[in-house]
Scaffold this motif. Structure first.
Motif, PDB file in Angstrom:
ATOM      1  N   SER A  36       0.820  -1.208   0.000  1.00  0.00           N
ATOM      2  CA  SER A  36       0.000   0.000   0.000  1.00  0.00           C
ATOM      3  C   SER A  36       0.857   1.263   0.000  1.00  0.00           C
ATOM      4  O   SER A  36       0.601   2.214  -0.751  1.00  0.00           O
ATOM      5  N   LYS A  40       1.216   4.132  -3.156  1.00  0.00           N
ATOM      6  CA  LYS A  40       1.067   5.585  -2.960  1.00  0.00           C
ATOM      7  C   LYS A  40       2.344   6.306  -3.394  1.00  0.00           C
ATOM      8  O   LYS A  40       2.308   7.392  -3.973  1.00  0.00           O
ATOM      9  N   ASP A  43       2.623   7.020  -7.076  1.00  0.00           N
ATOM     10  CA  ASP A  43       1.859   8.197  -7.514  1.00  0.00           C
ATOM     11  C   ASP A  43       2.712   9.456  -7.421  1.00  0.00           C
ATOM     12  O   ASP A  43       2.693  10.307  -8.313  1.00  0.00           O
TER      13      ASP A  43
END
Length: 195
Positions: A36, A40, A43
């Motif tokens: 996770s 992120k 991005d």
């Protein structure tokens, strides 16, 4: 180090009544959190230029690209070893500055997927198998991989914050040496050393 897990409902007793760590839940949780955080992170990485991606930073003169390469290389080395290739543990991966971010993203996805496939195929007996090379159980090697990925993740978010792509803000300290939030370090590009 992980004695707190002895009170979980997943403990197992030996014939002597001692509690053995059943690490599968811990590794599964760490793996999900790691994945996770890196998703992120990608991005934010997508917002930097190719020059920023390859820009080395003090104090170790490594770039975002270098840290990602090290995560991928660590997974390749250890998973190769755990799958039976003893020599892979001694492979030396040279860092380069000519791998595009999209290629490293693909390589990271592959390494993460390989880790998950290996872990979810492993039985409890496999996880507790003693490995002579580390003088400990296999699960310690898997946790090592996740912790190394976390370490490089922390370097990358520090670089991205200093590039203005992430906020400089206190965040949870995950190494547990201090029991308070820590502020991201201010670092300079390695080229500043030449002035």
């Amino acid at each position: 180090m992980l004695e707190f897990l002895a009170t979980t409902p997943h403990q197992k007793s030996t014939q002597n009544g001692e509690n053995l760590l059943k690490p599968a839940d811990l590794i599964s949780t760490m793996s999900e959190e790691n994945r996770s955080r890196f998703l992120k992170l990608w991005d934010a990485i997508d917002t930097i230029t190719a020059a920023e991606f390859d820009l080395p930073f003090e104090p170790d003169n490594r770039s975002v690209s270098h840290h990602l390469q090290l995560v991928i290389a660590e997974y390749e080395r250890w998973l190769g070893f755990l799958e039976g290739d003893i020599e892979s543990l001694f492979d030396d991966h040279e860092l380069t500055s000519n791998i595009p971010p999209q290629d490293l993203h693909r390589y990271w996805n592959s390494a993460d997927e390989k880790f998950r496939n290996f872990f979810y195929r492993a039985s409890e007996e496999d996880l507790h198998k003693h490995l002579e090379q580390i003088n400990g159980p296999m699960w310690e090697a898997l946790i090592h991989l996740l912790m190394r990925a976390e370490e490089h993740h922390n370097y990358i978010i520090t670089i991205l914050a200093n590039l203005g792509k992430l906020p400089h803000q206190p965040r949870a300290n995950r190494d547990l040496w201090q029991f308070k939030p820590e502020t991201l370090t201010i670092v300079q590009p390695a080229a500043s050393m030449a002035h």
